[in-house]
Every structure is written in structure tokens, then in C-alpha cells.
Scaffold this motif. Sequence first.
Motif, short mmCIF file in Angstrom:
data_model
loop_
_atom_site.label_atom_id
_atom_site.label_comp_id
_atom_site.label_asym_id
_atom_site.label_seq_id
_atom_site.Cartn_x
_atom_site.Cartn_y
_atom_site.Cartn_z
N ALA A 1 0.82 -1.21 0.00
CA ALA A 1 0.00 0.00 0.00
C ALA A 1 0.86 1.26 0.00
N VAL A 2 2.14 1.08 0.29
CA VAL A 2 3.00 2.26 0.44
C VAL A 2 3.07 3.14 -0.81
N PRO A 3 3.28 2.57 -2.01
CA PRO A 3 3.35 3.44 -3.19
C PRO A 3 2.10 4.30 -3.36
N ALA A 4 0.92 3.70 -3.19
CA ALA A 4 -0.31 4.46 -3.35
C ALA A 4 -0.40 5.57 -2.29
N PHE A 5 0.03 5.23 -1.08
CA PHE A 5 0.05 6.24 -0.02
C PHE A 5 0.92 7.41 -0.42
N LEU A 6 2.13 7.07 -0.86
CA LEU A 6 3.06 8.12 -1.25
C LEU A 6 2.45 8.97 -2.36
N TRP A 7 1.84 8.29 -3.32
CA TRP A 7 1.27 9.02 -4.46
C TRP A 7 0.19 9.98 -3.99
N PHE A 8 -0.73 9.46 -3.20
CA PHE A 8 -1.81 10.31 -2.68
C PHE A 8 -1.23 11.47 -1.88
N GLY A 9 -0.25 11.16 -1.05
CA GLY A 9 0.35 12.19 -0.23
C GLY A 9 1.01 13.25 -1.09
N LEU A 10 1.79 12.78 -2.05
CA LEU A 10 2.61 13.68 -2.85
C LEU A 10 1.78 14.47 -3.85
N PHE A 11 0.72 13.87 -4.37
CA PHE A 11 0.01 14.55 -5.46
C PHE A 11 -1.45 14.89 -5.15
N VAL A 12 -1.88 14.65 -3.93
CA VAL A 12 -3.21 15.11 -3.53
C VAL A 12 -3.12 15.98 -2.29
N LEU A 13 -2.47 15.44 -1.25
CA LEU A 13 -2.42 16.19 0.01
C LEU A 13 -1.47 17.39 -0.06
N VAL A 14 -0.22 17.12 -0.45
CA VAL A 14 0.76 18.20 -0.50
C VAL A 14 0.30 19.34 -1.42
N PRO A 15 -0.20 19.04 -2.62
CA PRO A 15 -0.67 20.15 -3.47
C PRO A 15 -1.72 21.01 -2.79
N LEU A 16 -2.60 20.39 -2.01
CA LEU A 16 -3.62 21.17 -1.31
C LEU A 16 -2.96 22.12 -0.31
N LEU A 17 -1.95 21.58 0.39
CA LEU A 17 -1.25 22.43 1.35
C LEU A 17 -0.53 23.57 0.64
N ILE A 18 0.05 23.23 -0.51
CA ILE A 18 0.76 24.25 -1.28
C ILE A 18 -0.17 25.41 -1.64
N VAL A 19 -1.40 25.05 -2.02
CA VAL A 19 -2.37 26.10 -2.37
C VAL A 19 -2.59 27.02 -1.18
N VAL A 20 -2.71 26.42 0.01
CA VAL A 20 -2.89 27.24 1.20
C VAL A 20 -1.69 28.16 1.38
N VAL A 21 -0.49 27.61 1.20
CA VAL A 21 0.72 28.41 1.37
C VAL A 21 0.75 29.55 0.35
N ILE A 22 0.45 29.21 -0.91
CA ILE A 22 0.51 30.24 -1.97
C ILE A 22 -0.49 31.37 -1.69
N SER A 23 -1.60 31.01 -1.05
CA SER A 23 -2.62 32.03 -0.83
C SER A 23 -2.12 33.15 0.10
N PHE A 24 -1.00 32.88 0.79
CA PHE A 24 -0.44 33.92 1.65
C PHE A 24 0.75 34.60 1.02
N SER A 25 1.03 34.28 -0.25
CA SER A 25 2.22 34.85 -0.87
C SER A 25 1.83 36.05 -1.75
#
Lengths: 300, 277, 282
Positions: B8-32
Motif C-alpha cells: 500500500a506504500v506506493p499508493a500512499f506516497l502518491w496520494f500524499g505527494l500529489f493530492v495532500l501536498v498540493p492542497l497544502l501548497i495552495v494554502v501556502v501560496i494564498s499567503f504569498s
Amino acid sequence: MLEILNIGKSFSRQTALKSVNLSIAEGEFFSLLGPSGCGKTTLMRIIAGLESATEGRILLNGERIEHLQAAERPFNMVFQKYSLFPHMTVGQNIAYGLNLKKLSKDEIEGRVAEILSLFEMSDFRQRMPETLSGGQAQRVAIARALVNRPKVLLLDEPLSALDQKLREHMQKELRTLQQKLGLTFIYVTHDQEEALIMSDRIGIMNKGELVQVSSPREIYENPETIFASQFLGATSLLQGELVEISQDLATVRLSDGSLVRGKFNIPSDQIRLGMSLDTYVRKAMVFNRLESQVFGIRDK
Amino acid sequence: MKSRQILAVPAFLWFGLFVLVPLLIVVVISFSTRGTYGGIEWNWTLENYHNAFSWTYLGILFSSLILAVFTTASCAVLGILMSWAMSTAPSKNRHFYVSAVVLPFLTNLVIRIYALRVFVGYRGPLQATLNFLHIPFDPFVLSQNKFLVLYGMVTTYLPFMVLPLYGAFEKFDFSLVEAAQDLGAGPWKILFSVILPNLKKALLSGVLLVFIPSLGEYVIPDLLGGAKNMLYGNLITEQFLKARHWPLGSALSVLMLCLLLGVTFLYYRGLGAKNVE
Amino acid sequence: MSSERTRPKAPRLASMMFWIMLILLYLPILVMLVGSLLEDKDGSLQWTFKWFLEVIHDENLMDALKNSLFVGFVSSLLSTILGTASAVALYRTTSRMYWMMEGLSMISLIFPEIVFALSLLSWFFVLKLELGLQTVIIAHVSFSLSYVLMTVNSRLVTLDPSLEDAARDLGAGEWTILKTIILPLLRPAILGGFILSFLLSFDDFLITYFVNGVGQDTLPVKLYTAMKMGVSPKLNALSSLMFLMTFSVLIFFFRSGSFRILFEEGSSKVRSDEREQTNNLL
């Protein structure tokens, strides 16, 4: 040969098995009998190695095996719903275990052919499981287990999915097979008649405990607990007063004045005339000996 | 722990890297801060949120909300009726009906919208019919209007409503309907007093499944609504692809997400409270 | 299943609504299909294949088709591998990992597409990944992964757990069970998941629109840009071709029942009831 010492299992809060002790002899047909939920299947799965016990030991010929994986134990199991692999032919199903043991092609071929002819199923080798009847699937399931030459064959309610007639036939066939091979069978069932007919000994289980282990006759004639007697078919509970004892028979007068006579199982030092008794009456199911049987058991 | 859980690890990494992190990035960018030529400069500011709360943008958010609510409500009404009809159809037809409803959903959205435009467009069947009947119309209004957007949204999101409802209907014990009939209840009385209470869970999940995506819908209003009917999804897209003001676009997205999370949260709390009753 | 015998008919209004909606769903598509086969010659309409031929001979469109097929194939292959591995890894475990995976796939399923698209675009920008087919593939895997998980999972829960026990009892270890029992039995579902993610990828517009590179349009993006200009018979033909491609694959798989499990929630429910029962028996 197989010894089960203080085996217990508890899930997060409930206890499934309470320190079960049992010893099974080589070549014995041993049945675990009890209602659903009594822990008999759990006990069998622990013996098979499919589940681990939370406490206790299992000895096979004096050696501890409770730490071994299912694959490493010289036991094989026949499952309730046969559990034939639906994507493999009958032959592939039977050869599955042998292939995993990395036996030579010739050896596997020989053993599969041998077991198929033993079950008179040689013509079915290329068939897929879904095309088999219940009885045929059952034979394949047993063959798939036996072809590995296990020291003990575990059977988990193997006949429960069959209709009455076929079941009676398979009961005889199984018993004959077991005697012919001289193999140890542990047989789980909730059908008391089945257990009484087939077994050398029966262990009755209730709520995770092994309540009585005896021969079928003994268990039938002298159930030790209310539970055992009820489970073996006693239906009417009558209250009465003990009026006479002669040898092993007691006479009880019921509230309407009628007298009932039958076996009883109260220690003789506790018994006295005039005491009030719970009396169970049942119709005879097997052994065709008594029309009805009465035995009193004082409530514990 | 079984050793195969490693798989399950690869799918976890994928979801983390390309679903969760991007969402966080959007939050970060909104303050830039927006760079001179449209990039991002990492100077922290609240200005984007200040802008996002301007009346113009809030107005657009409001009309998007209205559209989402209308879409959801229409889907709910239609979905209930349709799944009721489907589940009481002869059992050999039911699978066909479900497929018929789901199939368009699995085909390309742009194509379906395109087909709709052909239908209402210049020399399309609708205009031809109106001409034939001598009903006056404005061809521009006819081919791009709010009603068309709503219609596009409803037909697109309907399966999200029908599927859970149909599933619930399949498990529903229809002898209850018979019992109610026996007591003299009419079909609509039965719907509200017997069927819907048993379908509550499915209906509520259908409502969320329609509401959430429809709030941020971009393609349908863009192609059917015309420039006059700006919605939140279009606004956000414009910030990213045309105005190249990513920080503002991010802030708008975060705002929309917060709104959606809030609605979902309140929704489930309301649900929980109701279930206690 | 509720009793088949007694299902009092829904009122006529409900079934009327059902048919009206079906017509509304399919009528525009039908009009488009017919439109793609018609040519206006001096005011009279004639049947023609001209528009289809124009589409096929348009190199731009064929390049876009190649892109679409390439992205679809690679992304669905990846998501099928990732999704199947993860579904197989986590089924019948009640670990925290299982619920985390459910949560993650729920997020990717339910989040507004536009947020999905722009968050990936932002992330690629931060990572300084050059936009192109590779970023489109990454994006497509990210949204189709949960569909594969769903498809494979719904088949997994219908597998008889005692098959695994039987294999274990006959001497198989975890990996052998996976290879010889579980994966062969999952084959239809894995194929279904692959086809589903291929279709999702092939038909995706919005996310591709955000993360693709210059000059590397997929078919839906091409279509979108073209239809901004208006409606034309050639576009009708392109749309019809794309629609028919997807539709025929879908019909095939609906008939074979590969997707049925997705839409019949009931099956998984029944299994979990059964599991409860067997648990009670233990």
C-alpha cells in the motif's frame, strides 16, 4: 498424540475460549459438538494454525507446535463451504499443496491420480469447481486435504451444506474412509446426531468451554450438565419430587401426580427422598433403545 | 501486521505527494505575493484574503452558491423520482436502466456540452422548432443563459444522486409500501412518510456528492453561460490561467474549500443531532 | 435483497420523469450524431461522411489523439498497478492504514475538480516540473487511482475469506496466496479498473487543461478550444467519434458486468453482513 493444554483465546473484551484441555489419540475420530458461537470453530482454527491462541500449548507427539504457521503444521483442513479455488480445475486444486511442497512432477501426478481414484473422481480431473454438485465438491475438498498426507484431518462442518440424504451417505463414507486410512479426524459439527453416529469420542462445547468429553453412548446416556442434556435433545423440563430410588433408576412424582422413571446423575451422597428435582424428558433419537428417557439433574 | 501491507506504500506516497501536498501548497501560496510577471514571490501577506472578501467576489460566490443549491435540489427531486421508478421496474430491466443513466456520465463532459450547444444553437433543432411555430426569440440569449447552465449541471450531476438512491431503494423493504397502501395512504404520502425516512442516508450523501463539485464547476458555465454569468469556478480559473494572479486564485480556492468543509461539517453535525432524536 | 415479489409500482409521474430525463440526456447527443452525417448543399441536407474524413485527415487532431491515447495508457497502467497493490494490501485489515487510505481516496474523489487541477498546477510550479505530457500523466493517475481502488475493493470484499485460509492451510505463504489465489480471482476487476481509468483519462478536460504543456493538447482540450469558436459539422464529427469510442467500450464492459459491482452497493453490503455472521460463529 495431539494434546491441547490450557488453550484460551480472548478478543479485545470477550473470551472465545476458556482454557481448554483435550487429548486426542492417534486414529481417533473426535467430534467437537456445540451450538454456533460456542467456540468449536475457533478451537479448530487454532489447532490448524489459522488463528493463534492467547494462551496455552499444543503438543503433537510431545513437541510444541503452537508457534508454527498453518503451512508448517502436518494438519490439513476441510472447510465448511469447501473453499475450492474457483479459478482452478479439480486436478489443480488437489495438486495445489503438493506444488507448494515442490515435489517432483511424477510424484504429484501419481498422488493426484491416486487420491482421485480413491474418491472415484478420476473423470472429474479437468472440471471446474462450479460445475460440481455439492457432494462432488465435498469429495474434492477432502481429497485436496488428504493428498498432503496430514497427520490429522480437520473438518469444519463439512456436511452442513448438503441435503439430508446425501449427508447421511457422506457420513458413512467419511467414517469408512477414516477407518480405512487409520487417520486422526477432528470433526466440528453442531448436529448431535451426526456426532453420535460417527465419532469415537465427542467433546461438547458451550460458551468457550469444553463441558464434557466422552464416548457417544456415555454422553447420550449420562449428560453431565443441563446444557449437555438439552443440547442432546431433552425438551421437556418438569419439576417433581423424588419418591423412590432403585439401583440407577429414580422415580419422580410430578405435580399432576404422574410418575416418571429414569436415570439420574446426582452423586449418591447428596440424594435423599422427598427432594425436589428438575426432570428432563426426551424422545430417543439413536440407539433405538428407549422410547423416552428420564433423568434428573439438580440445578447447580 | 501482514507483510503484504507494504504494497500500500506506493499508493500512499502518491496520494500524499500529489493530492495532500498540493492542497497544502495552495494554502501556502494564498499567503504569498504575486510577482511582477505573474509568478509567486514568497513575501507573506493577507492581502489576497482581503481582496477575496471584496463585494464583487462575494457576489460571484453567492450566485455560485445559488446555482449549486438549485442544482442539488433539482437533482434530489429528479433523483428520487427516477430511482423510485427504476427500482420498481421489472427486475430484468433494472440493470439496463441503471446503465442508461450512468453511461453519459462516463462519456466526455465537453462532448455532452457541445451536443447541448448544437441542440440549442444556430439552426439547431430547438431554434428551428421555435421558428416553425413563429415564436420570437433572441438566438444569443437562447444559446447562452442561466437556465441552460442549470440544465447542464443537473444532467451532469444527476448520476451522483441517482446511484446512491437507487442502491438504497434496492435494499428498501417494499412491503412497507404495501402496508401503507393497505392503511389507505396515497403514493405521495407514502413517499414522504415511508420511503424517504428510509432513504435518508442515501439522499444526504447524494446531496453532498452533487453539491460539492457543482459549487466549483467551471466547464459548464464557461461554455453555456456566456461572459455575463461569471461563477466562482470561472473566477478562480481566470486568476490562474489568464490574470496569472495565483496567490489571489489560491485564496479564492481556500475560501471555497473552507466553505465546503464548513457546509459538510454542519451537515453531518445536523445529521448526527437528528439521528439522536 | 428486499423481496422481489412485491414492489408496488411507483406513481406514473416518477416513471414519466425517468423517461423524460433519459430523453433529455440522449437527445442532444443524437442530434449531434445526426448532424455529423449531414451536409448542407444549397439549402438541402444530404448524408455524407465528409466531416469524418476531414477529422481523420487532420494531422493536428491525430496528434492530439496520439497524446490522448498515450496519456490514457500510461496513466491507467500506473494507477491500476498502484491501486491494485494498495487494495490487496489493505483489505481485511482494520488497521489505521485502511481508514487513512479510504480518507485519501475520498478526498481525491470528492474534491472540486478545479481545486484538484489548480493545486497540482501550483505544486508542479513549486517543484519546477516542466509542464507536458508527464505532468498530465501524474495528474490523471492522481484522480483515477481512487476509482481503481474502488473497483478492485468491491471485488475483494466479495471473495470468500476461507479461500485464503484454505491456501494457507495447504502450505501457502502470504505472497504465494497473493500470486496464486487473490490476483487471478481479481483479474476481471483489475481489467475493469484499468478500462475505467483509461476512459476517465481519455475524457478528462479540466485537469488536463490546467497541467498540460504548450502544444501538447489532448483531444478534449482541442475540442474545447475549437468549440469556443462555435459549432461546426467537423466538430460534430470529432465529438461523435470520441463519443462513440467511449460509448462502445462502455457498452462492452457494462454487458460483461465488469462495472456492475461499482454501482451495486448491495453486493459489498451483503458480504459485510456475512462477515459479521461468521465472526459471531467463531
